[in-house]
Design an enzyme around this catalytic site. Structure first.
Site, PDB file in Angstrom:
ATOM      1  N   VAL B  16       2.185  -1.814   0.802  1.00  0.00           N
ATOM      2  CA  VAL B  16       1.771  -2.128   2.171  1.00  0.00           C
ATOM      3  C   VAL B  16       2.338  -3.487   2.582  1.00  0.00           C
ATOM      4  O   VAL B  16       1.988  -4.505   2.000  1.00  0.00           O
ATOM      5  CB  VAL B  16       0.230  -2.147   2.302  1.00  0.00           C
ATOM      6  CG1 VAL B  16      -0.175  -2.528   3.717  1.00  0.00           C
ATOM      7  CG2 VAL B  16      -0.349  -0.789   1.928  1.00  0.00           C
ATOM      8  N   HIS B  17       3.227  -3.487   3.568  1.00  0.00           N
ATOM      9  CA  HIS B  17       3.732  -4.726   4.162  1.00  0.00           C
ATOM     10  C   HIS B  17       3.730  -4.493   5.665  1.00  0.00           C
ATOM     11  O   HIS B  17       3.173  -3.499   6.137  1.00  0.00           O
ATOM     12  CB  HIS B  17       5.107  -5.093   3.598  1.00  0.00           C
ATOM     13  CG  HIS B  17       6.134  -3.995   3.704  1.00  0.00           C
ATOM     14  ND1 HIS B  17       7.251  -4.087   4.494  1.00  0.00           N
ATOM     15  CD2 HIS B  17       6.165  -2.763   3.131  1.00  0.00           C
ATOM     16  CE1 HIS B  17       7.953  -2.971   4.377  1.00  0.00           C
ATOM     17  NE2 HIS B  17       7.319  -2.148   3.562  1.00  0.00           N
ATOM     18  N   GLY B  18       4.338  -5.408   6.431  1.00  0.00           N
ATOM     19  CA  GLY B  18       4.248  -5.309   7.890  1.00  0.00           C
ATOM     20  C   GLY B  18       4.673  -3.961   8.442  1.00  0.00           C
ATOM     21  O   GLY B  18       3.975  -3.350   9.250  1.00  0.00           O
ATOM     22  N   VAL B  20       4.782  -1.093   7.019  1.00  0.00           N
ATOM     23  CA  VAL B  20       3.895   0.001   6.637  1.00  0.00           C
ATOM     24  C   VAL B  20       2.502  -0.175   7.245  1.00  0.00           C
ATOM     25  O   VAL B  20       1.962   0.724   7.886  1.00  0.00           O
ATOM     26  CB  VAL B  20       3.803   0.090   5.089  1.00  0.00           C
ATOM     27  CG1 VAL B  20       2.713   1.044   4.661  1.00  0.00           C
ATOM     28  CG2 VAL B  20       5.145   0.524   4.519  1.00  0.00           C
ATOM     29  N   GLY B  21       1.942  -1.371   7.057  1.00  0.00           N
ATOM     30  CA  GLY B  21       0.556  -1.612   7.463  1.00  0.00           C
ATOM     31  C   GLY B  21       0.356  -1.649   8.957  1.00  0.00           C
ATOM     32  O   GLY B  21      -0.721  -1.316   9.451  1.00  0.00           O
TER      33      GLY B  21
END
Lengths: 140, 160
Positions: B16-18, B20-21
């Site tokens: 989860v990073h920008g 994805v999240g």
């Protein structure tokens, strides 16, 4: 409706490059820089030409009270617009991707969502422990 | 027992990073991120970092081992729109073989390492990755490379 991202220097095209990296593009979002060599009139002309095509606009400005913000507010006299200042990239992505802006006409609703999403996404890491709750009585 | 409502499964080596999240979560309308990864299930720091992203997006998040995911995902409530995030195609295969109903597999970031070769700018694979993808396709999973939502899907069969 449309969202116009605008601000001093290359704020708008800077935001655009961030959007491009993260999401490719967001439909119905336009980016207008207010650079050092531009006059307020030139900025206003850019705004007006977009308003002619779509009268429902939310202006997403870098600073409350700055020139792009003030110039946007002046358009309120003749158009159905909302103006927000100081909102962040997270709010633009969230609101722009979750709503089909093409069919929305309530600009204030979108403006409110941008402000709410911005406020919810400002923090220093580690100060507030995030909730990772696992109540599996109702789902996982 | 229900069939869990998995709206999307993504392979992403950053989990989860920008992108994805925020971006994917917003565009698919998920309300629960399920990170199925054995390391993340044990790392408090990783969890805190990813939970911060989820919280600002207003969605729930879980960090489960592959084993727990297989044994427990069917307890999901139908109102939970699950975005399942995993790190590798091998993990995807483990879940699929374990009975997790993965219908679509979005391949996002698989960055370069060792002697992996490129399929696209963001996706690098070795023989083990290719074998896992082939097996997933054989199991009937729709596997495609797509980095961001407005990009065209590339079917994995067309590039491996």
């Amino acid at each position: 409706m449309k969202i116009i991202v605008t601000g001093h220097g290359n704020f708008a095209t800077g935001i655009e490059s961030t959007v491009k990296l993260l999401a490719g593009s967001i439909k119905n979002v336009t980016y207008i820089d207010f650079t050092a060599e531009m006059t307020e009139e030139e900025l206003a002309t850019n705004f007006t030409s977009i308003l002619k095509k779509d009268p429902n606009i939310v202006f997403f400005c870098d600073l409350v009270g700055g020139t792009p913000y003030k110039q946007a507010v002046l358009e309120k006299e003749n158009h159905n617009i909302a103006v927000v200042g100081g909102c962040n990239i997270g709010s633009l992505l969230e609101v722009g991707l979750q709503n089909d802006l093409t069919s929305v006409t309530n600009v204030h609703k979108i403006a409110e969502k941008l402000v709410t999403a911005t406020k919810a996404s400002v923090q220093e890491f580690g100060i507030q422990k995030p909730k990772i709750n696992e109540d599996i009585s109702n789902g996982i | 027992m229900n069939t869990p409502n998995i709206v999307l499964t993504r392979v992403d080596n950053r989990l989860v990073h920008g992108q994805v999240g925020v971006v994917w979560t917003s565009s698919i309308g998920a309300n629960l991120l399920l990170v199925a990864n054995d390391d993340a299930a044990k790392s408090e720091l990783q969890q805190e970092l990813m939970a911060a992203t989820a919280e600002t997006s207003g969605v729930g998040i879980r960090f489960w081992s592959l084993e727990k995911t297989i044994s427990t995902i069917s307890k999901a409530s139908p109102r939970q729109k699950i975005f399942l995030i995993i790190k590798t195609p091998q993990d995807a295969l483990t879940l699929a073989k374990g009975g997790v109903p993965i219908k679509k597999l979005n391949v996002g970031n698989m960055h370069h390492s060792g002697n992996k070769v490129s399929l696209t700018k963001k996706v690098y694979v070795d023989q083990a990755d290719i074998a896992a993808f082939k097996e997933l396709v054989k199991l009937g999973v729709d596997v495609y490379i797509q980095d961001v939502p407005d990009e065209k899907k590339i079917l994995i069969e067309d590039v491996i």
